[in-house]
Motif scaffolding. Structure first.
Motif, PDB file in Angstrom:
ATOM      1  N   MET A   1      40.684  73.630  26.787  1.00  0.00           N
ATOM      2  CA  MET A   1      40.746  72.362  25.856  1.00  0.00           C
ATOM      3  C   MET A   1      40.196  71.188  26.287  1.00  0.00           C
ATOM      4  N   CYS A   2      40.637  70.846  27.726  1.00  0.00           N
ATOM      5  CA  CYS A   2      40.350  69.537  28.206  1.00  0.00           C
ATOM      6  C   CYS A   2      38.783  69.685  28.439  1.00  0.00           C
ATOM      7  N   ALA A   3      38.168  70.931  28.744  1.00  0.00           N
ATOM      8  CA  ALA A   3      36.578  70.910  28.860  1.00  0.00           C
ATOM      9  C   ALA A   3      36.062  70.472  27.448  1.00  0.00           C
ATOM     10  N   LEU A   4      36.504  70.999  26.389  1.00  0.00           N
ATOM     11  CA  LEU A   4      35.986  70.913  25.197  1.00  0.00           C
ATOM     12  C   LEU A   4      36.193  69.271  24.767  1.00  0.00           C
ATOM     13  N   LEU A   5      37.397  68.756  25.139  1.00  0.00           N
ATOM     14  CA  LEU A   5      37.651  67.385  24.723  1.00  0.00           C
ATOM     15  C   LEU A   5      36.750  66.611  25.641  1.00  0.00           C
TER      16      LEU A   5
ATOM     17  N   GLY B   1      41.258  62.279  18.350  1.00  0.00           N
ATOM     18  CA  GLY B   1      42.335  62.401  17.274  1.00  0.00           C
ATOM     19  C   GLY B   1      42.640  63.721  16.736  1.00  0.00           C
ATOM     20  N   ALA B   2      41.631  64.754  16.908  1.00  0.00           N
ATOM     21  CA  ALA B   2      41.918  65.983  16.479  1.00  0.00           C
ATOM     22  C   ALA B   2      42.930  66.529  17.243  1.00  0.00           C
ATOM     23  N   VAL B   3      42.780  66.174  18.512  1.00  0.00           N
ATOM     24  CA  VAL B   3      43.891  66.838  19.315  1.00  0.00           C
ATOM     25  C   VAL B   3      45.276  66.133  19.397  1.00  0.00           C
ATOM     26  N   ILE B   4      45.201  64.726  19.115  1.00  0.00           N
ATOM     27  CA  ILE B   4      46.759  64.153  18.581  1.00  0.00           C
ATOM     28  C   ILE B   4      47.126  64.800  17.526  1.00  0.00           C
TER      29      ILE B   4
ATOM     30  N   HIS C   1      32.374  63.275  24.558  1.00  0.00           N
ATOM     31  CA  HIS C   1      31.102  62.595  25.003  1.00  0.00           C
ATOM     32  C   HIS C   1      30.043  62.782  24.235  1.00  0.00           C
ATOM     33  N   VAL C   2      29.672  63.855  23.636  1.00  0.00           N
ATOM     34  CA  VAL C   2      28.611  63.946  22.528  1.00  0.00           C
ATOM     35  C   VAL C   2      28.762  63.134  21.426  1.00  0.00           C
ATOM     36  N   MET C   3      30.180  63.072  20.793  1.00  0.00           N
ATOM     37  CA  MET C   3      30.200  62.203  19.607  1.00  0.00           C
ATOM     38  C   MET C   3      30.210  60.890  19.931  1.00  0.00           C
TER      39      MET C   3
ATOM     40  N   LEU D   1      44.366  73.831  18.334  1.00  0.00           N
ATOM     41  CA  LEU D   1      43.655  72.552  18.935  1.00  0.00           C
ATOM     42  C   LEU D   1      42.196  72.810  18.930  1.00  0.00           C
ATOM     43  N   ILE D   2      41.781  74.103  19.524  1.00  0.00           N
ATOM     44  CA  ILE D   2      40.333  74.392  19.538  1.00  0.00           C
ATOM     45  C   ILE D   2      39.667  74.311  18.186  1.00  0.00           C
TER      46      ILE D   2
END
Length: 408
Positions: A261-265, A359-362, A270-272, A73-74
């Motif tokens: 993963m939640c921190a990255l998500l 979407g990447a996580v899904i 937010h950045v994107m 996922l990362i």
């Protein structure tokens, strides 16, 4: 009492209901790929939950599913951003192996504190990403060629660093990155108290974000879902978060890798969505020539995209090494293919400019649930590869069909 019959050729549906229905249809069409993969994930979970007689969603298996797929996922999050920018990265699997090998050398051979080794590992990933990003952005070599060379380079360096052997064991703190859980606190209850608090915080943030998004859309006179459907969406969010929170809280709580993963998500999402550089990434992937003419610094943005990918690959390498409790030359094999598949299943487009971090996580979860569910029911690895290939083909085929339908 007389009955009024609508004139021939007119509809008996009230205008408000007709407009609400049209709004729903437009909303579904505009988010078809994302909604489709989310619905597919729910259906796959339901299928294997029935097929495994309830084993799939047992608390211990849900925690295991998260820890097993954390590194993929990362990688998928970073790969999604690379693909949105209109590029590809074939080197991430080899970089995962190389960073894991360097971490093993630092901690096992040189007794370096694991926190310092982790920081240096992320710096190594940043340097590797900058190396490749320089050739892609400033020299002009296509990303396929540069990262293909990187795949061979980092795989060879892994063999050299480890001398063909595995290095183990790692300190317990480093292992907890992949296998640990947040500690229990507070009075004894039937559930893990910190997990309940985290679930409540996440639920509050999601509902506040939904309310803010709706208010912003109304302020700009944009189309929004009818109040009833919006309330139903909020109820679905509450039910999903509560069910997931109670499932984790009834075992050992939230895995550490899930916090990562939640921190990255949250951060990269937010950045994107909101940051200028995120918009520039979408602009470059959608139409590079127009983006450059609009003032987007394409070389700098491309360079930063690959630096970000290098750091995330290094983080995934540390997570994978911590889960194995060793640095091994065979680490990371085909990880780049898993990450690319997760990105495309999650809504990325081959032409670039399309996709979301969520979407990447899904997409990664779709692959993870497929792997876990098929293993639980005893499907062989050969058939598993066939099924995952068909899923990837269906996802990309759906993207092509959706673009043709939109064009018509």
């Amino acid at each position: 009492m007389t009955t009024v019959t609508p004139p021939q050729g007119t509809s008996a549906v009230p205008p408000a209901a007709a407009s609400a229905g049209a709004l729903i249809v437009r909303s579904i069409r505009s988010h078809m790929r994302q909604y489709g993969m989310l619905v597919a994930l729910v259906l796959i979970v339901a299928l294997f939950q029935i097929w495994t007689h309830g084993t799939l969603l047992l608390p211990n298996n849900v925690s295991n599913l998260i820890q097993q797929n954390g590194y993929i996922l990362i990688l998928a999050i970073g790969m999604m951003i690379v693909i949105i920018a209109g590029h590809i990265d074939l080197s991430v699997g080899s970089l995962v192996a190389f960073v894991g090998a360097m971490s093993a050398v630092m901690m096992v051979k040189h007794d370096m504190p694991w926190v310092l080794a982790l920081v240096l590992a992320l710096l190594i990933g940043a340097v590797a990403g900058a190396w490749q990003g320089f050739f892609i952005a400033y020299v002009g070599i296509p990303s396929f060629i540069v990262t293909l060379a990187g795949m061979l380079l980092f795989r060879g360096l892994t063999q050299i660093v480890l001398e063909g052997q595995s290095l183990a064991p790692f300190p317990e703190g480093f292992q907890n990155i992949a296998k640990g859980f947040i500690p229990e606190m507070g009075p004894y209850t039937q559930y893990h108290n910190p997990t309940l608090l985290i679930g409540l915080a996440v639920l509050t943030l999601l509902l506040v974000q939904e309310w803010r998004d709706r208010r912003r859309q109304l302020a700009f006179a944009l189309e929004v879902l009818p109040a009833g459907l919006w309330a139903l969406k909020c109820v679905a969010i509450v039910a999903a978060v509560v069910a997931f929170t109670l499932t984790l809280a009834s075992f050992h709580g939230v895995p550490v890798v899930m916090l990562i993963m939640c921190a990255l998500l949250i951060g990269l999402g937010h950045v994107m969505r909101n940051a200028v550089i995120g918009r520039h990434v979408y602009a470059l992937g959608g139409n590079k020539a127009a983006a450059v003419l609009s003032g987007v610094k394409d070389k700098r943005v491309t360079f930063l995209v690959f630096v970000n990918m290098g750091v995330l690959a290094a983080l995934a390498g540390c997570v994978y090494a911590a889960r194995l409790n060793s640095g091994t030359p065979q680490a990371g094999l085909n990880f780049e293919l898993e990450a690319i598949a997760a990105a495309f299943i999650g809504g990325a487009s081959m032409s670039g400019g399309v996709g979301t971090v969520m979407g990447a996580v899904i997409g990664g979860l779709v692959l993870g649930v497929l792997n876990n569910g098929m293993s639980l029911v005893g499907i062989g690895t050969d058939y598993q590869q066939v099924i995952k290939g068909l899923v990837l083909l269906a996802a990309v085929g759906f993207d092509v069909w959706n673009k043709r339908r939109a064009g018509r």
